[in-house]
Design a protein around this motif. Structure first.
Motif, PDB file in Angstrom:
ATOM      1  N   VAL A  57       0.839  -1.203   0.000  1.00 22.61           N
ATOM      2  CA  VAL A  57       0.000   0.000   0.000  1.00 22.61           C
ATOM      3  C   VAL A  57       0.877   1.258   0.000  1.00 22.61           C
ATOM      4  O   VAL A  57       1.624   1.508   0.940  1.00 22.61           O
ATOM      5  CB  VAL A  57      -0.958   0.025   1.220  1.00 22.61           C
ATOM      6  N   SER A  58       0.763   2.038  -1.077  1.00 23.51           N
ATOM      7  CA  SER A  58       1.560   3.269  -1.186  1.00 23.51           C
ATOM      8  C   SER A  58       0.829   4.457  -0.575  1.00 23.51           C
ATOM      9  O   SER A  58       1.441   5.449  -0.206  1.00 23.51           O
ATOM     10  CB  SER A  58       1.836   3.567  -2.661  1.00 23.51           C
ATOM     11  N   GLY A  59      -0.503   4.359  -0.506  1.00 22.52           N
ATOM     12  CA  GLY A  59      -1.313   5.497  -0.048  1.00 22.52           C
ATOM     13  C   GLY A  59      -2.079   6.134  -1.198  1.00 22.52           C
ATOM     14  O   GLY A  59      -2.949   6.967  -0.993  1.00 22.52           O
ATOM     15  N   GLY A  60      -1.761   5.732  -2.422  1.00 21.48           N
ATOM     16  CA  GLY A  60      -2.486   6.206  -3.609  1.00 21.48           C
ATOM     17  C   GLY A  60      -3.814   5.465  -3.748  1.00 21.48           C
ATOM     18  O   GLY A  60      -4.047   4.466  -3.073  1.00 21.48           O
ATOM     19  N   LYS A  61      -4.681   5.959  -4.648  1.00 21.74           N
ATOM     20  CA  LYS A  61      -6.047   5.429  -4.747  1.00 21.74           C
ATOM     21  C   LYS A  61      -6.114   3.925  -5.031  1.00 21.74           C
ATOM     22  O   LYS A  61      -6.964   3.229  -4.471  1.00 21.74           O
ATOM     23  CB  LYS A  61      -6.852   6.193  -5.797  1.00 21.74           C
ATOM     24  N   ASP A  62      -5.218   3.428  -5.885  1.00 23.82           N
ATOM     25  CA  ASP A  62      -5.329   2.028  -6.296  1.00 23.82           C
ATOM     26  C   ASP A  62      -5.035   1.065  -5.136  1.00 23.82           C
ATOM     27  O   ASP A  62      -5.784   0.131  -4.900  1.00 23.82           O
ATOM     28  CB  ASP A  62      -4.396   1.754  -7.485  1.00 23.82           C
ATOM     29  N   SER A  63      -3.942   1.344  -4.408  1.00 29.78           N
ATOM     30  CA  SER A  63      -3.597   0.426  -3.317  1.00 29.78           C
ATOM     31  C   SER A  63      -4.527   0.597  -2.116  1.00 29.78           C
ATOM     32  O   SER A  63      -4.804  -0.369  -1.405  1.00 29.78           O
ATOM     33  CB  SER A  63      -2.132   0.610  -2.910  1.00 29.78           C
ATOM     34  N   VAL A  64      -5.033   1.802  -1.906  1.00 31.35           N
ATOM     35  CA  VAL A  64      -5.999   2.030  -0.813  1.00 31.35           C
ATOM     36  C   VAL A  64      -7.282   1.253  -1.119  1.00 31.35           C
ATOM     37  O   VAL A  64      -7.839   0.551  -0.265  1.00 31.35           O
ATOM     38  CB  VAL A  64      -6.281   3.543  -0.617  1.00 31.35           C
ATOM     39  N   ALA A  65      -7.746   1.348  -2.374  1.00 37.49           N
ATOM     40  CA  ALA A  65      -8.941   0.602  -2.795  1.00 37.49           C
ATOM     41  C   ALA A  65      -8.706  -0.898  -2.620  1.00 37.49           C
ATOM     42  O   ALA A  65      -9.578  -1.618  -2.114  1.00 37.49           O
ATOM     43  CB  ALA A  65      -9.270   0.915  -4.252  1.00 37.49           C
ATOM     44  N   LEU A  66      -7.520  -1.349  -2.997  1.00 37.65           N
ATOM     45  CA  LEU A  66      -7.193  -2.787  -2.919  1.00 37.65           C
ATOM     46  C   LEU A  66      -7.291  -3.317  -1.489  1.00 37.65           C
ATOM     47  O   LEU A  66      -7.924  -4.350  -1.241  1.00 37.65           O
ATOM     48  CB  LEU A  66      -5.784  -3.024  -3.486  1.00 37.65           C
ATOM     49  N   ALA A  67      -6.661  -2.616  -0.542  1.00 36.07           N
ATOM     50  CA  ALA A  67      -6.677  -3.081   0.853  1.00 36.07           C
ATOM     51  C   ALA A  67      -8.111  -3.153   1.368  1.00 36.07           C
ATOM     52  O   ALA A  67      -8.519  -4.135   1.991  1.00 36.07           O
ATOM     53  CB  ALA A  67      -5.835  -2.147   1.725  1.00 36.07           C
ATOM     54  N   HIS A  68      -8.890  -2.121   1.081  1.00 41.56           N
ATOM     55  CA  HIS A  68     -10.259  -2.073   1.589  1.00 41.56           C
ATOM     56  C   HIS A  68     -11.140  -3.147   0.951  1.00 41.56           C
ATOM     57  O   HIS A  68     -11.886  -3.841   1.640  1.00 41.56           O
ATOM     58  CB  HIS A  68     -10.848  -0.682   1.342  1.00 41.56           C
ATOM     59  N   VAL A  69     -11.035  -3.318  -0.354  1.00 39.37           N
ATOM     60  CA  VAL A  69     -11.923  -4.274  -1.022  1.00 39.37           C
ATOM     61  C   VAL A  69     -11.596  -5.715  -0.595  1.00 39.37           C
ATOM     62  O   VAL A  69     -12.503  -6.522  -0.389  1.00 39.37           O
ATOM     63  CB  VAL A  69     -11.906  -4.104  -2.568  1.00 39.37           C
ATOM     64  N   LEU A  70     -10.320  -6.031  -0.399  1.00 35.74           N
ATOM     65  CA  LEU A  70      -9.977  -7.397   0.009  1.00 35.74           C
ATOM     66  C   LEU A  70     -10.543  -7.695   1.396  1.00 35.74           C
ATOM     67  O   LEU A  70     -11.016  -8.786   1.678  1.00 35.74           O
ATOM     68  CB  LEU A  70      -8.460  -7.624  -0.024  1.00 35.74           C
TER      69      LEU A  70
END
Ligand SMILES: [Zn+2]
Ligand SMILES: [Zn+2]
Length: 313
Positions: A57-70
């Motif tokens: 998780v970098s803090g950008g939208k893609d990795s933030v979305a990834l952590a939450h959706v999983l």
């Protein structure tokens, strides 16, 4: 959007997906997005039940979305943790770390933070023009090393269909077709020291991730990396094709994934070269010294020997 209603509940819609021919409101959109990610993961066997999954998780939208959706779709009994790499780019990196900490508390997911400085240099020290390439090398190395040292089965990243399509186009134009044969939504480990890598958002677009983060009110690092190029021509080209041919990006990355899975395993192993170890750090490498150790040596040398040499953490 004027007069467009949600196809699920009839409230005013916030978005219309031409690809799926559906309009959705802010409340219905996250559930739709989660269902799409779940379907990708099942259809392409991206993650298996009971796996220990490390999410970069970098803090950008893609990795933030990834952590939450999983976390949201986890009836697969995954054990989920986040990894954040502080690349030492000054204030920007500190803000990124803060965002990821906030997310970790909000969604109650454990967080591992690794500082690139502990390896003897930072991205700020890199004086080369290709700082982004240095950053990519450092991230890949630290992700794999951290995942293995902590016993994870798989490390996942937030790469989107836009990222993959742009990278694939660039490589095709450059004549580097072999890259395409290596791309898989889930790349299995090919040596004991290499952890399996997966990209659960490979069919999602940046826009879909951005909407999800905004609809779920998740903490987000808004600004761009100070060292990133101002524009990415290949991504602009992908967006332009998508504008004229709806669904191009997703069809293109699906096609690449299909080609890669059909490529013979012989070819794939051949592409990886002989699998040896780095004489400096002992990590897997196709040459005597791995890309990360070469990078570190170059940065330390460029800094005129003022930098210290430290043991690997
Ligand atoms: Zn709705
Ligand atoms: Zn090395």
């Amino acid at each position: 959007m004027r007069d467009v209603r949600c196809d699920k509940c009839g409230k005013p819609a916030v978005t219309t997906f031409r690809t799926y021919r559906i309009s959705l409101c802010e409340a219905c959109y996250p559930r739709f997005y989660e269902a799409l990610v779940r379907r990708s993961i099942k259809r392409h066997c991206i993650l298996r039940e009971n796996e220990r999954v490390l999410i970069a998780v970098s803090g950008g939208k893609d990795s933030v979305a990834l952590a939450h959706v999983l976390k949201k779709i986890n009836d697969f009994n995954w054990s989920l943790e986040m990894l954040h790499i502080n690349l030492g780019t000054g204030e920007y990196s500190d803000r990124a770390e803060k965002v990821v900490k906030e997310l970790s508390e909000m969604i109650e997911m454990p967080l591992l933070t690794v500082n690139l400085a502990d390896f003897g240099f930072t991205i700020k020290d890199a004086r080369m023009r290709k700082r982004c390439a240095a950053c990519g090398t450092a991230k890949r190395y630290i992700m794999n090393r951290t995942a293995r040292m902590h016993g994870f089965d798989v490390v996942v990243t937030g790469h989107t269909s836009d990222d993959i399509a742009a990278f694939a186009l660039k490589n095709i134009v450059g004549g580097n077709i072999s890259w395409i044969l290596k791309f898989k939504p889930r790349a299995e480990s090919f040596a004991e020291s290499v952890v399996t890598k997966a990209r659960p958002l490979f069919e999602r677009t940046e826009e879909e991730n951005r909407l999800y983060v905004s609809a779920e009110n998740l903490p987000l690092l808004e600004d761009r990396c100070p060292f990133a190029p101002h524009r990415d021509d290949w991504k602009d080209i992908v967006r332009e094709i998508e504008r004229r041919k709806t669904g191009f990006t997703q069809n293109f990355v699906r096609g690449i994934a299909k080609l890669a899975s059909e490529a013979s395993s012989e070819e794939t192993i051949g592409e990886r070269g002989v699998c040896g170890v780095c004489s400096v750090c002992g990590e897997v490498s196709s040459s005597d010294v791995c890309a990360f150790c070469k990078l570190r040596a170059r940065i330390v040398r460029d800094a005129g020997g003022k930098m210290w040499r430290r043991m690997m953490p």
